[in-house]
Design an enzyme around this catalytic site. Structure first.
Site, mmCIF file in Angstrom:
data_model
loop_
_atom_site.group_PDB
_atom_site.id
_atom_site.type_symbol
_atom_site.label_atom_id
_atom_site.label_comp_id
_atom_site.label_asym_id
_atom_site.label_seq_id
_atom_site.Cartn_x
_atom_site.Cartn_y
_atom_site.Cartn_z
ATOM 1 N N ASP A 129 0.853 -1.196 0.000
ATOM 2 C CA ASP A 129 0.000 0.000 0.000
ATOM 3 C C ASP A 129 0.887 1.244 0.000
ATOM 4 O O ASP A 129 2.047 1.174 0.410
ATOM 5 C CB ASP A 129 -0.839 0.058 1.283
ATOM 6 N N MET A 130 0.324 2.371 -0.392
ATOM 7 C CA MET A 130 1.074 3.633 -0.258
ATOM 8 C C MET A 130 0.468 4.437 0.889
ATOM 9 O O MET A 130 -0.742 4.592 0.977
ATOM 10 C CB MET A 130 1.030 4.445 -1.557
ATOM 11 N N GLN A 158 -0.085 7.041 -5.976
ATOM 12 C CA GLN A 158 -1.205 7.975 -5.770
ATOM 13 C C GLN A 158 -1.215 9.081 -6.831
ATOM 14 O O GLN A 158 -0.253 9.841 -6.961
ATOM 15 C CB GLN A 158 -1.067 8.604 -4.381
ATOM 16 N N ARG A 179 -0.866 -0.543 -8.713
ATOM 17 C CA ARG A 179 -2.266 -0.189 -8.434
ATOM 18 C C ARG A 179 -2.303 1.334 -8.308
ATOM 19 O O ARG A 179 -1.628 1.916 -7.446
ATOM 20 C CB ARG A 179 -2.732 -0.817 -7.112
ATOM 21 N N LYS A 182 -6.369 7.389 -6.262
ATOM 22 C CA LYS A 182 -6.332 8.862 -6.253
ATOM 23 C C LYS A 182 -5.482 9.369 -5.095
ATOM 24 O O LYS A 182 -4.777 10.355 -5.233
ATOM 25 C CB LYS A 182 -7.760 9.409 -6.163
ATOM 26 N N GLY A 183 -5.546 8.703 -3.924
ATOM 27 C CA GLY A 183 -4.778 9.143 -2.750
ATOM 28 C C GLY A 183 -5.719 9.523 -1.627
ATOM 29 O O GLY A 183 -6.680 10.276 -1.853
ATOM 30 N N ALA A 184 -5.434 9.012 -0.409
ATOM 31 C CA ALA A 184 -6.401 9.121 0.681
ATOM 32 C C ALA A 184 -5.961 10.013 1.834
ATOM 33 O O ALA A 184 -6.694 10.179 2.792
ATOM 34 C CB ALA A 184 -6.692 7.720 1.224
ATOM 35 N N THR A 225 -10.059 2.312 -8.056
ATOM 36 C CA THR A 225 -10.993 3.432 -7.935
ATOM 37 C C THR A 225 -12.437 2.952 -8.020
ATOM 38 O O THR A 225 -12.717 1.916 -8.632
ATOM 39 C CB THR A 225 -10.727 4.483 -9.043
ATOM 40 N N ARG A 287 -10.638 7.668 7.073
ATOM 41 C CA ARG A 287 -10.270 8.070 5.700
ATOM 42 C C ARG A 287 -11.384 7.709 4.720
ATOM 43 O O ARG A 287 -11.618 8.419 3.749
ATOM 44 C CB ARG A 287 -8.937 7.428 5.281
ATOM 45 N N ARG A 288 -12.095 6.593 4.967
ATOM 46 C CA ARG A 288 -13.220 6.222 4.089
ATOM 47 C C ARG A 288 -14.348 7.261 4.228
ATOM 48 O O ARG A 288 -14.979 7.637 3.251
ATOM 49 C CB ARG A 288 -13.794 4.839 4.441
#
Ligand SMILES: Cc1cc2nc3c(=O)[nH]c(=O)nc-3n(C[C@H](O)[C@H](O)[C@H](O)COP(=O)(O)OP(=O)(O)OC[C@H]3O[C@@H](n4cnc5c(N)ncnc54)[C@H](O)[C@@H]3O)c2cc1C
Length: 306
Positions: A129-130, A158, A179, A182-184, A225, A287-288
């Site tokens: 993950d980033m 991202q 993967r 967009k970035g969270a 996405t 974050r969601r």
């Protein structure tokens, strides 16, 4: 609203208290099938019936002791054993700070290496993950190193970061598995786009680069996405350069746009659902909520008796 929710995600006082509230625990169920691996596996078996494959991520980040990282690595090896035993088409996705990246990069490398090796033995992928921008450079360097040792490793990048197109040029020679999301995280305007229009344009530009690399057998690419308009634009571009939908991978989160996951799978796209589970869900859940403030209303509705 987004900034407040992202601030709440980082606040340790709230992190300690909010997850104990029953209405918060009830609300998180829409994005998480449960806290244990068994719930995640049941969810993967259910999504399989809709033609959607799975990826597992155990929630947790920034461990403060290497013994915790050791336990996380051991857990992912168990997950891979379960994937093999149940013949699931499933991958794993891991945050490096879960593996002790903040404490000892070499130890984190050894942990990820053992997970990647086991994933390779059973014919699946281990993804990285980033996280927030402070980790991007280190995570990309970590990926370059692990990619030199393993074919079956992937990296999340991202689109909102200004630096990402340059990172793409750096990664392409490694024949990477990418993967794109967009970035969270909450990032300053000096390093990240903030408007949807700019982030979407950056996403599309990077995606088209990778779609060409996929056609040429030089990369694996997942569009991470829920933005179906963007997925349609990527598919049209793929069609124009002779890439069939089965070669276009889409990955969405469990519980978000489930109808679209099934519809895209029925149209021949390669759709995967990232299933998160675990006890340490608070920052991830915030974050969601930040991604779609309408979800806050949904969460608040859980307090009401009707
Ligand atoms: C498989 C996957 C892996 C990810 N991994 C990472 C990672 O490693 N690092 C990272 O920084 N980020 C990660 N993300 C999160 C990502 O950066 C975005 O924050 C998130 O996907 C929301 O953006 P979007 O692309 O869905 O587009 P948006 O423009 O935010 O949303 C498009 C549409 O999707 C729907 N939607 C989006 N989010 C939600 C939601 N939370 N609830 C309900 N509906 C929603 C809405 O209808 C919205 O109109 C990941 C996302 C996915 C899908």
């Amino acid at each position: 609203m987004r900034s407040i929710l992202l601030w709440m995600a980082r606040n340790s006082w709230l992190k300690e208290r909010l997850p104990r509230l029953r209405f918060v625990r009830r609300a998180v169920r829409s994005f998480m099938p449960g806290e244990d691996l068994a719930s995640a596996i049941s969810a993967a078996e259910a999504t399989r019936t809709g033609g959607v494959t799975a990826a597992f991520t155990r929630l947790g980040e920034n461990v403060t002791d290497l013994s915790e990282a050791d336990a996380v690595a051991g857990h992912y090896l168990t997950v891979l054993d379960e994937i093999a035993a149940r013949k699931l088409d499933a991958e794993v996705s891991i945050k490096l700070t879960q593996l002790g990246f903040d404490l000892d990069v070499e130890a984190a490398y050894r942990y990820f290496d053992s997970i990647a090796r086991r994933a390779g033995e059973i014919g699946t992928f281990a993804w990285i993950d980033m996280e927030g921008s402070d980790y991007v450079e280190g995570t990309i360097a970590f990926y370059e190193r692990t990619r030199a040792a393993h074919e079956n490793v992937g990296l999340c990048i991202q689109a909102y970061l200004h630096r990402t197109p340059a990172d793409v040029q750096r990664l392409l020679p490694h024949r990477p598995a990418i993967r794109l999301v967009k970035g969270a995280y909450s990032e300053p305007a000096t390093i990240a786009y903030h408007s949807k229009r700019e982030v979407d344009a950056a996403f599309l530009g990077i995606a088209t680069t990778f779609i060409q690399a996929v056609r040429d057998g030089q990369a694996r690419f997942q569009a991470g996405t829920h933005d179906v308009d963007l997925i349609e634009q990527i598919a049209r571009f793929g069609d124009a350069i002779g890439l069939e939908p089965t070669k276009i991978e889409v990955e969405m989160l469990y519980g978000i746009r489930t109808d679209q996951q099934r519809k895209l799978a029925a149209r021949g796209f390669d759709v995967r659902c990232l299933i998160a589970y675990g006890e340490h869900w608070y920052p991830w859940y915030m974050r969601r909520l930040a991604e779609r403030p309408a979800n806050v209303l949904f969460a608040l509705r859980q307090i009401l008796p009707w």
